[in-house]
Design an enzyme around this catalytic site. Structure first.
Site, PDB file in Angstrom:
ATOM      1  N   LYS A  38       0.364  10.856  -5.235  1.00 21.47           N
ATOM      2  CA  LYS A  38      -0.033   9.747  -6.122  1.00 21.47           C
ATOM      3  C   LYS A  38       0.475   9.964  -7.535  1.00 21.47           C
ATOM      4  O   LYS A  38       0.911   9.022  -8.193  1.00 21.47           O
ATOM      5  CB  LYS A  38      -1.562   9.569  -6.127  1.00 21.47           C
ATOM      6  N   LYS A  46       2.690  -0.184  10.194  1.00 21.19           N
ATOM      7  CA  LYS A  46       1.273  -0.530  10.288  1.00 21.19           C
ATOM      8  C   LYS A  46       0.954  -1.731   9.413  1.00 21.19           C
ATOM      9  O   LYS A  46       1.497  -1.847   8.308  1.00 21.19           O
ATOM     10  CB  LYS A  46       0.450   0.661   9.793  1.00 21.19           C
ATOM     11  N   LYS A  71      -2.158  -3.364   3.410  1.00 19.37           N
ATOM     12  CA  LYS A  71      -2.215  -4.206   2.213  1.00 19.37           C
ATOM     13  C   LYS A  71      -1.070  -3.888   1.259  1.00 19.37           C
ATOM     14  O   LYS A  71      -0.810  -4.633   0.333  1.00 19.37           O
ATOM     15  CB  LYS A  71      -3.571  -4.071   1.526  1.00 19.37           C
TER      16      LYS A  71
END
Ligand code: AMP
Ligand code: TRP
Length: 329
Positions: A111, A194, A197
């Site tokens: 991240k 997959k 979002k």
């Protein structure tokens, strides 16, 4: 019954992958364990920089969890920021984990790398301490998580053991368990990825709040292949197999049996869309009913919050006592 804790961040709209892959199992699992489901809004703050969005996302997710069938009298659904013990225990966790251990967390490294040049909060780094607090506050025996979160459960075990060694038996040492395998729902436009979002376009994503016409259209336009044969083969026919998987998850009929009923893609797409609508429509109706009755929604959340609070407060008090902090005067 084992004490089970799962948490979900209130970021983004719930989609069919979340539902068939996870939420359906949460609903089924509420009778198999003593389950706690946290809506972890404080975790979302690690990357949040806009006002007035997180509260709305939190209430929407709560409404969705009740709409899919979590029963507040059975499952404890709570909002992390409403239980102040999370933040308080998190500090004790930060003082029990080392800088080096946190530095080795792959999610942090990923991240932080993705945010290169952007603001990297200290919270992003200490995130596992807050997650350890979530887990240990509820004396959880089992934490169902995907592979990406296993390292965080491992560090939670290390923290719990270290704390227990230093200050005496305080925390239950939890284990990561594999969530019961739900359907793996792929993007309708890119059936090798997959449904997520973070997809570049919404065309292959079916949201739980999409209206029926939108759902029909998304299935009608689902990517398949050109050989025209309906057969279950994830490798060679990912689009068709994804439709069969979705239809199977919605109807309970095995994929092979479903495949033998179709000779053309059109009817398969139509029936899959219809089956999804049959699952989603009543959930959507309950969702909108709850969102229109904020008093009722608050009442349902309060049931979970009160129960969560009781457990969390007892655990935090035990930690304070075992450390030997001066009792409040
Ligand atoms: P996320 O939205 O990625 O935080 O995921 C929330 C939950 O939904 C996790 O338990 C995921 O494993 C599950 N999930 C997310 N996307 C899918 C998908 N496409 N198929 C099946 N399960 C999914
Ligand atoms: N870190 C988890 C995720 O990103 C969410 C989470 C926070 C969690 N606290 C937890 C999961 C405690 C399980 C238990 O998906």
């Amino acid at each position: 019954m084992p004490r089970v804790l799962s948490c979900i961040q209130p970021t983004g709209s719930v989609h069919l992958g979340n539902h068939l892959g996870a939420l359906i199992n949460w609903v089924a699992g509420q009778h198999e364990g003593n389950v706690f489901h946290g809506i972890v809004d404080l975790h979302a703050l690690t990357v949040l920089d806009r006002p007035n969005v997180i509260g709305e996302q939190t209430i929407e997710l709560a409404a969705m969890l009740f709409a899919v069938g979590l029963d507040p009298d059975v499952a404890t659904v709570f909002v992390q920021s409403h239980i102040h013990e999370h933040s308080e225990l998190s500090w004790l966790m930060e003082c029990t984990v080392s800088f080096g251990e946190l530095s080795r967390m792959t999610q942090y490294k990923d991240k932080a790398a993705k945010r290169e040049g952007d603001f990297v909060s200290a919270g992003l780094f200490t995130y596992p301490a807050l997650m350890a607090a979530d887990i240990l506050l509820y004396d959880a025996d089992e934490v169902p998580v995907g592979d990406d979160q296993r390292q965080h459960v491992e560090i939670t075990r290390d923290i719990a053991q270290r704390f227990n060694n230093r200050f005496g038996d305080t925390f239950v040492v939890p284990r990561a368990v594999h969530p019961k395998a739900g359907a793996r729902v792929m993007d309708l436009q890119d059936p090798t990825s997959k449904m997520s979002k973070s997809a570049v376009s919404d065309a292959g994503l079916v949201y739980m709040l999409d209206d029926n016409a939108t759902i029909e259209r998304k299935f009608k336009r689902a990517v398949t292949d050109s050989d025209g044969e309906v057969r279950y083969d994830r490798e060679l026919k990912p689009g068709v197999s994804n439709l069969l998987d979705i239809l199977s998850a919605c109807t309970g009929t095995p994929t092979e049996q479903l495949a033998s009923r179709y000779t053309q893609y059109g009817p398969l797409k139509k029936d899959t869309g219809d089956a999804v609508i049959a699952v989603v429509e009543p959930i959507r109706t309950r969702y909108h009913g709850l969102m229109a009755d904020k008093g009722e929604l608050a009442r349902l959340l309060r049931i979970g919050n009160d129960r969560a609070r009781e457990v969390a407060a007892a655990t935090l008090a035990r930690a304070h006592r075992n450390i030997g902090l001066l009792p409040r005067v």
